[in-house]
Motif scaffolding. Structure first.
Motif, mmCIF file in Angstrom:
data_model
loop_
_atom_site.group_PDB
_atom_site.id
_atom_site.type_symbol
_atom_site.label_atom_id
_atom_site.label_comp_id
_atom_site.label_asym_id
_atom_site.label_seq_id
_atom_site.Cartn_x
_atom_site.Cartn_y
_atom_site.Cartn_z
ATOM 1 N N ILE A 83 44.326 -26.029 108.623
ATOM 2 C CA ILE A 83 44.698 -24.603 108.719
ATOM 3 C C ILE A 83 44.847 -24.665 106.759
ATOM 4 O O ILE A 83 45.363 -24.992 106.416
ATOM 5 C CB ILE A 83 46.325 -24.834 108.759
ATOM 6 C CG1 ILE A 83 46.050 -24.519 110.632
ATOM 7 C CG2 ILE A 83 46.659 -22.788 108.654
ATOM 8 C CD1 ILE A 83 47.835 -24.723 111.440
ATOM 9 N N LEU A 84 44.217 -23.920 106.291
ATOM 10 C CA LEU A 84 43.968 -23.395 105.129
ATOM 11 C C LEU A 84 44.929 -22.114 104.808
ATOM 12 O O LEU A 84 44.762 -20.851 105.212
ATOM 13 C CB LEU A 84 42.536 -23.045 104.785
ATOM 14 C CG LEU A 84 41.362 -24.202 105.366
ATOM 15 C CD1 LEU A 84 39.694 -24.480 105.030
ATOM 16 C CD2 LEU A 84 41.803 -25.342 105.353
ATOM 17 N N HIS A 85 45.609 -22.857 104.154
ATOM 18 C CA HIS A 85 46.124 -21.624 102.965
ATOM 19 C C HIS A 85 45.401 -21.159 101.285
ATOM 20 O O HIS A 85 45.504 -21.780 100.578
ATOM 21 C CB HIS A 85 47.293 -21.933 103.076
ATOM 22 C CG HIS A 85 48.226 -22.347 103.535
ATOM 23 N ND1 HIS A 85 49.097 -21.941 104.629
ATOM 24 C CD2 HIS A 85 47.961 -23.834 103.776
ATOM 25 C CE1 HIS A 85 49.547 -22.495 105.999
ATOM 26 N NE2 HIS A 85 48.832 -23.632 105.626
ATOM 27 N N TYR A 86 45.797 -19.681 100.625
ATOM 28 C CA TYR A 86 45.357 -19.549 99.525
ATOM 29 C C TYR A 86 46.123 -20.160 98.246
ATOM 30 O O TYR A 86 47.314 -19.955 98.930
ATOM 31 C CB TYR A 86 44.765 -17.704 99.293
ATOM 32 C CG TYR A 86 43.193 -17.166 99.777
ATOM 33 C CD1 TYR A 86 42.278 -17.977 99.841
ATOM 34 C CD2 TYR A 86 43.167 -16.666 101.592
ATOM 35 C CE1 TYR A 86 41.301 -17.985 99.620
ATOM 36 C CE2 TYR A 86 41.918 -16.476 101.793
ATOM 37 C CZ TYR A 86 40.493 -16.838 100.957
ATOM 38 O OH TYR A 86 39.755 -16.522 101.441
ATOM 39 N N GLY A 87 45.443 -19.987 97.635
ATOM 40 C CA GLY A 87 46.667 -20.873 96.663
ATOM 41 C C GLY A 87 46.100 -21.645 95.374
ATOM 42 O O GLY A 87 44.508 -21.816 95.197
ATOM 43 N N ASP A 88 46.991 -22.434 94.781
ATOM 44 C CA ASP A 88 47.074 -22.399 93.390
ATOM 45 C C ASP A 88 47.966 -23.493 92.472
ATOM 46 O O ASP A 88 49.100 -22.352 92.318
ATOM 47 C CB ASP A 88 46.035 -21.116 92.123
ATOM 48 C CG ASP A 88 45.394 -21.493 90.527
ATOM 49 O OD1 ASP A 88 44.255 -21.288 90.968
ATOM 50 O OD2 ASP A 88 45.745 -23.004 90.104
ATOM 51 N N LEU A 89 47.215 -24.319 91.732
ATOM 52 C CA LEU A 89 48.445 -25.261 91.041
ATOM 53 C C LEU A 89 49.554 -24.321 90.326
ATOM 54 O O LEU A 89 49.962 -24.954 89.336
ATOM 55 C CB LEU A 89 47.014 -26.320 90.739
ATOM 56 C CG LEU A 89 47.512 -27.419 91.947
ATOM 57 C CD1 LEU A 89 47.741 -28.401 90.923
ATOM 58 C CD2 LEU A 89 48.655 -27.682 92.858
ATOM 59 N N THR A 90 48.488 -23.793 89.356
ATOM 60 C CA THR A 90 49.424 -22.761 88.517
ATOM 61 C C THR A 90 49.863 -21.155 89.045
ATOM 62 O O THR A 90 50.654 -21.082 88.527
ATOM 63 C CB THR A 90 48.114 -21.838 87.292
ATOM 64 O OG1 THR A 90 47.431 -20.561 88.404
ATOM 65 C CG2 THR A 90 47.111 -23.322 87.388
ATOM 66 N N ASP A 91 50.590 -21.174 90.541
ATOM 67 C CA ASP A 91 51.381 -20.352 90.414
ATOM 68 C C ASP A 91 52.199 -21.222 91.782
ATOM 69 O O ASP A 91 52.301 -20.935 92.416
ATOM 70 C CB ASP A 91 50.077 -19.605 91.683
ATOM 71 C CG ASP A 91 51.540 -18.569 91.746
ATOM 72 O OD1 ASP A 91 51.891 -18.371 92.377
ATOM 73 O OD2 ASP A 91 50.433 -17.042 92.890
ATOM 74 N N SER A 92 53.533 -21.295 91.110
ATOM 75 C CA SER A 92 54.723 -21.872 91.524
ATOM 76 C C SER A 92 55.529 -21.252 92.414
ATOM 77 O O SER A 92 55.275 -21.307 94.036
ATOM 78 C CB SER A 92 55.869 -21.908 90.635
ATOM 79 O OG SER A 92 55.956 -21.503 89.724
ATOM 80 N N LEU A 93 55.349 -19.345 92.748
ATOM 81 C CA LEU A 93 55.733 -18.615 93.474
ATOM 82 C C LEU A 93 55.211 -19.413 95.346
ATOM 83 O O LEU A 93 55.406 -19.560 96.556
ATOM 84 C CB LEU A 93 55.741 -17.573 93.427
ATOM 85 C CG LEU A 93 56.560 -16.729 92.472
ATOM 86 C CD1 LEU A 93 56.267 -15.376 92.423
ATOM 87 C CD2 LEU A 93 58.292 -17.377 92.904
ATOM 88 N N ASN A 94 53.833 -19.335 94.752
ATOM 89 C CA ASN A 94 52.345 -18.990 95.934
ATOM 90 C C ASN A 94 53.120 -20.240 96.702
ATOM 91 O O ASN A 94 52.796 -20.785 97.601
ATOM 92 C CB ASN A 94 51.289 -19.364 95.484
ATOM 93 C CG ASN A 94 50.646 -20.149 96.341
ATOM 94 O OD1 ASN A 94 49.481 -20.936 95.494
ATOM 95 N ND2 ASN A 94 50.028 -19.222 96.961
ATOM 96 N N LEU A 95 53.364 -21.895 95.550
ATOM 97 C CA LEU A 95 53.793 -23.376 96.126
ATOM 98 C C LEU A 95 54.122 -23.795 96.725
ATOM 99 O O LEU A 95 54.455 -24.357 97.773
ATOM 100 C CB LEU A 95 52.974 -23.909 95.169
ATOM 101 C CG LEU A 95 51.520 -24.327 94.295
ATOM 102 C CD1 LEU A 95 51.652 -25.041 93.097
ATOM 103 C CD2 LEU A 95 50.508 -24.670 95.218
#
Ligand code: NAP
Ligand code: F7E
Length: 384
Positions: free
Chosen positions: A60-72
């Motif tokens: 299962i894939l999720h959009y995200g980025d290591l620079t976005d703490s809320l998303n992580l």
């Protein structure tokens, strides 16, 4: 029995692809973080992809980025992973000199964001964390071979950012009792290696030269030495590190070091082409000196032999100082005794076997009609 759940950041990269396949084969449900891109960026894992409408998916894939703490934090909260493998990074050493602030943010602070999310979500006792640390930490080496106790001396914005990632992982382990470990991995390569790292650049260029698609390759520092292994072997070590009762940090390496020059020579030889280096510094070149015709026909194909024969005596390698780095890591060679004794980890691939694997795939890739016409990226069955 409930299936184990792993979350892999950097799942679209070289290691992420091999690790995802490895964990799925072990029965895990694998969640992966991928970045939004204007083009498809999942080529390396497309063979594992499952349509979202399929029930009981194991990828299962999720959009995200290591620079976005809320998303992580949201992704970790939703997936409640047993294991997190933090493989995401701006991983190119030379590029880190051009993008130092972003590299510090993603490769340094990104690690903190994951650790802190696990802590805030009260998952510290459930979730085990693997941090992708690197032999680049040794930089200007203080001891040879390099092992877990060798002092660090980073030599690039990439390595300095990874130094923060290393120590914040150790700190969260010690401060909060988290099962957080560093794998200090030496260079590892494969047919899936990014095209601008030196080994892949060489195996691609040699394939193109063999097939008459390219005259010459331009390289940077030919004298640097690296301890190269196969990524397939190295993802086994990542998994083994997280299966230990106690968290700890491990060097993962082959213990063999080779210059870039010798890597190029060995790679040409693997398809039956002899080259000789001559000259020094930016004037160094390699000339095509001989062809083992039987071996070349077997590896590249008889059809390409005649054209290459005509090139004997011509240069196939040159030096372009644009590829030099402001500060270089000249020598890396790892001592993986701790991994051998505690994890029972041994690499299966020799350097020659790695080269064979990469060349086999790149020759096949370059021969693909679609690739020749469009100059695009074509996925192969790289796990064969
Ligand atoms: P890679 O092929 O360059 O893959 C890096 C992955 O990180 C890609 O999936 C990339 O996404 C993703 N990524 C980059 N920036 C991101 C961000 N800001 N947020 C979320 N994802 C991001 O690297 P690799 O060779 O597989 O290496 C895996 C990890 O091990 C890296 O952390 C690297 O620094 C470290 N390492 C590698 C080696 C080696 O020799 N390969 C040795 C030691 C340590 P895109 O696909 O969208 O670019
Ligand atoms: O360079 C020299 C270059 O870019 C290896 C990353 O995965 O491994 C990788 O970092 C050596 C260097 O890898 C060219 O100067 C010569 O000395 O393949 P590379 P790297 O910098 O060792 C470590 C462990 C990581 O953690 C990183 O994420 O090769 N070199 N000529 C060249 N390098 C490149 N890229 N291109 C050349 O033309």
């Amino acid at each position: 029995m409930n299936k184990k759940v792993a979350l892999i950041t950097g799942i679209t990269g070289q290691d992420g692809a091999y690790l995802a396949e490895y964990l799925i084969k072990k029965g895990y449900i694998v969640h992966g973080v991928k970045r939004r891109s204007s083009m498809f960026n999942t080529e390396r894992i497309d063979h594992l992809y499952q349509d979202p409408h399929v029930e009981n998916r194991n990828l299962i894939l999720h959009y995200g980025d290591l620079t976005d703490s809320l998303n992580l934090t949201r992704i970790i909260g939703e997936t409640q992973p047993d294991e997190i493998y933090n493989l995401a990074a701006m991983s190119h050493v030379k590029v880190s000199f051009d993008t130092p602030e972003y590299t510090a943010n993603a490769d340094g602070l990104g690690v903190l964001r994951i650790l802190e999310a696990v802590r805030l979500l009260r998952l510290s006792q459930k979730t085990r964390i693997y941090q992708a640390s690197t032999s680049e930490l040794y930089g200007l080496v203080q001891e040879t071979p390099q092992k877990e106790t060798t002092p660090f001396y980073p030599r690039s914005p990439y390595a300095v950012a990874k130094l923060y990632g290393y120590w914040i992982t150790v700190n969260y382990r010690e401060a909060y009792g988290m099962h957080a470990s560093n794998g200090i991995l030496f260079n590892h390569e494969s047919p899936l290696r990014g095209e601008t790292f030196v080994t892949r650049k060489v195996t691609r260029a040699i394939s193109r030269i063999a097939l008459g698609m390219q005259k010459k390759m331009y390289m940077g520092n030919l004298s640097a030495k690296r301890d190269w292994g196969h990524a397939k072997d190295y993802v086994r070590a990542m998994y083994a590190i997280l299966q230990q009762d106690e968290p700890s940090d491990y060097v993962i390496a082959t213990g063999v070091t080779t210059t870039i020059r010798d890597f190029i020579r060995m790679s040409f030889e693997a398809i039956g082409v002899g080259i000789t280096f001559r000259g020094e510094g930016i004037d160094e070149t390699a000339v095509l000196t001989s062809i083992d015709e039987q071996l070349f026909a077997e590896k590249a194909g008889e059809d390409y032999l005649e054209a290459l024969r005509k090139r004997i005596g011509e240069d196939v390698v040159g030096v372009d100082p644009n590829y030099f780095r402001p500060t270089e890591v000249e020598l890396l060679i790892g001592d993986a005794t701790k991994a051998r004794t505690r994890l029972g980890w041994e690499p299966e691939y020799s350097l020659s076997a790695l080269i064979e694997d990469m060349l086999h795939n790149d020759l096949k890739l370059m021969k693909k009609d679609s690739y020749l016409k469009k100059g695009g990226y074509t996925i192969l069955n790289y796990f064969e």
